[in-house]
Design an enzyme around this catalytic site. Sequence first.
Site, PDB file in Angstrom:
ATOM      1  N   ALA A  37       0.843  -1.198   0.000  1.00  0.00           N
ATOM      2  CA  ALA A  37       0.000   0.000   0.000  1.00  0.00           C
ATOM      3  C   ALA A  37       0.879   1.250   0.000  1.00  0.00           C
ATOM      4  O   ALA A  37       1.968   1.259   0.567  1.00  0.00           O
ATOM      5  CB  ALA A  37      -0.912  -0.002   1.224  1.00  0.00           C
ATOM      6  N   THR A  38       0.390   2.290  -0.639  1.00  0.00           N
ATOM      7  CA  THR A  38       1.164   3.528  -0.763  1.00  0.00           C
ATOM      8  C   THR A  38       1.208   4.280   0.566  1.00  0.00           C
ATOM      9  O   THR A  38       0.208   4.385   1.272  1.00  0.00           O
ATOM     10  CB  THR A  38       0.546   4.438  -1.837  1.00  0.00           C
ATOM     11  OG1 THR A  38       0.393   3.691  -3.041  1.00  0.00           O
ATOM     12  CG2 THR A  38       1.429   5.647  -2.110  1.00  0.00           C
ATOM     13  N   ALA A  39       2.383   4.798   0.880  1.00  0.00           N
ATOM     14  CA  ALA A  39       2.566   5.671   2.047  1.00  0.00           C
ATOM     15  C   ALA A  39       3.336   6.899   1.588  1.00  0.00           C
ATOM     16  O   ALA A  39       4.272   6.785   0.792  1.00  0.00           O
ATOM     17  CB  ALA A  39       3.323   4.955   3.153  1.00  0.00           C
TER      18      ALA A  39
END
Length: 260
Positions: A37-39
């Site tokens: 998941a993008t952070a």
Amino acid sequence: MAFVPPQAGYDRAITVFSPDGRLFQVNYAREAVKRGATAVGVKCNEGVVLAVEKRITSRLIEPESYEKIFQIDDHIAAASSGIIADARVLVNRARLEAQIHRLTYGEPAPLAVIVKKICDLKQMHTQYGGVRPFGAALLMAGVNEKPELYETDPSGAYFAWKAVAIGSGRNTAMAIFEEKYKDDMSLEEAIKLAIFALAKTMEKPSAENIEVAIITVKDKKFRKLSREEIEKYLNEVMKEVEEEEVKEKEEDYSELDSHY
């Protein structure tokens, strides 16, 4: 006898370089991060912002139980991408190192010291047999004398950034940061930019699947934004995006008019 590819020996052994100087298991650990998941993280003069996509795969999952931003100390936070269990081990180690420093020296740990400790651990897991690299990257943010933001790589390398993204949406988010980041932006502008960059990497952004935390220069305290606050910022950001899209369409039509 089964055919064994030439690179198989380097592929299986973490401690052996391939002829072209690569450690395949480290590369595979990076792939785990790229699929995560993008952070995103954004630093400004007033503080630092972390925002993360929460991939909630079932409506039965309690969103509050799905944590992707972790408090390390009062003034330090970390956001993860990749294998969550690996990230949890790194986060627990960072918390331990922060408390050891506080008890030993009687002061909050500098973020750079904690980052180096974590990356030393990551590097050790690329050098010894019987272990594997951590399949997780961390964005570590904090405020000591000034706001700081670091990215840690599965290889043990680390870099300081003004704005950075990790995970599957890295390229999209970094392109937005390159275009829109300003050195003199306020904390509110930094929050909006972080949410905007994150939303652009998601199919259906909502306050439920976005997690945001801030640490301000004013109080040097970690705080997660409430769902209501995130929803307010997200609505403002999406409204601005819609206005920009309408403006672009109007500009396109005006160009067509010049042909008549």
